[in-house]
Design a protein around this motif. Structure first.
Motif, mmCIF file in Angstrom:
data_model
loop_
_atom_site.group_PDB
_atom_site.id
_atom_site.type_symbol
_atom_site.label_atom_id
_atom_site.label_comp_id
_atom_site.label_asym_id
_atom_site.label_seq_id
_atom_site.Cartn_x
_atom_site.Cartn_y
_atom_site.Cartn_z
ATOM 1 N N UNK A 86 0.805 -1.211 0.000
ATOM 2 C CA UNK A 86 0.000 0.000 0.000
ATOM 3 C C UNK A 86 0.838 1.261 0.000
ATOM 4 N N UNK A 87 0.154 2.374 0.069
ATOM 5 C CA UNK A 87 0.799 3.669 -0.080
ATOM 6 C C UNK A 87 0.894 4.453 1.217
ATOM 7 N N UNK A 88 0.554 3.834 2.326
ATOM 8 C CA UNK A 88 0.561 4.599 3.567
ATOM 9 C C UNK A 88 1.970 5.036 3.919
ATOM 10 N N UNK A 89 2.135 6.289 4.321
ATOM 11 C CA UNK A 89 3.475 6.785 4.630
ATOM 12 C C UNK A 89 3.969 6.304 5.982
#
Lengths: 110, 111
Positions: free
Chosen positions: B95-98
């Protein structure tokens, strides 16, 4: 070695100037991030991008904008620099899992 | 907000093992534990990560409790160059979660 490079290590700008901070990564990573770091406040996320021309606001986007026209380059823009934007700015990139950080740009706005 | 709790500071004698604890009691099943460190005036540097098994690499070892609610980063023979702020972070691997950083632990290695 993965490299994340930032255009300047130290930068001094005047209040009201438009400031561009550039970040380039050489690993074809999809995700790129801009953080700022201040004493006592830690690293705070400003903006991030998970693809070309895509952007998402982080925790403190006010006063900033970003541009990602190419996959390897993520620019942070201060439209009208103010003294409270004096800080260390850190860029990071990531494909999956862990990320790589650049050396940081210490920006002083006078 | 960061999902982890770390002591604000620790000291360690040079040559001894440095054991840095981290609590992550709300970790979910698909979240990994990551450790980074930041030496003064540099960007954070990745150290190690794990899901539930203990992990070791050339820099450190990561011990994760069986319930996964806490972990310990071990630097087996600390040197003065290990003086840094150490961050424990939990996140999914996909995913793209920072990465969300807390305040970390400031480790001082003393000669």
């Amino acid at each position: 070695d993965v490299k994340v490079t930032q255009s300047s290590r130290y930068l001094v700008k005047r209040t009201g100037e438009k400031v561009f901070l550039e970040c380039v990564q050489d690993m074809d990573h999809e995700n790129m991030f801009w953080y700022r770091q201040d004493p006592g406040l830690g690293l705070r996320l400003i903006y991030f991008s998970y693809d070309v021309k895509m952007k998402e606001k982080g925790d403190i986007p006010e006063g900033y904008s970003v541009s990602r026209e190419k996959k390897e380059r993520f620019s942070l823009i201060l439209e009208s620099a103010s003294t409270n934007q004096t800080s260390m700015y850190l860029c990071a990139s990531r494909s999956r899992g862990f990320g790589y950080f650049g050396p940081g740009t210490r920006l002083t706005v006078t | 907000d960061a999902k982890t709790t770390q002591p604000p500071s620790m000291d360690c004698a040079e040559g001894r093992a440095a054991n840095l604890p981290c609590n992550h009691s709300t970790i979910s099943g698909n979240e990994y534990v990551y450790w980074y460190r930041q030496i003064h005036s540099q960007g954070p540097q990745y150290i190690i990560h794990g899901l539930k098994n203990n992990e070791t690499n050339e820099m450190a070892s990561l011990i994760i409790t069986e319930d996964r609610k806490s972990s310990t980063l071990i630097l087996p023979h600390a040197t003065l160059r290990d003086t840094a702020v150490y961050y424990c972070i939990v996140r999914e691997n996909s995913g793209n979660t920072p990465l969300v950083f807390g305040k970390g632990t400031r480790l001082s290695v003393i000669a």
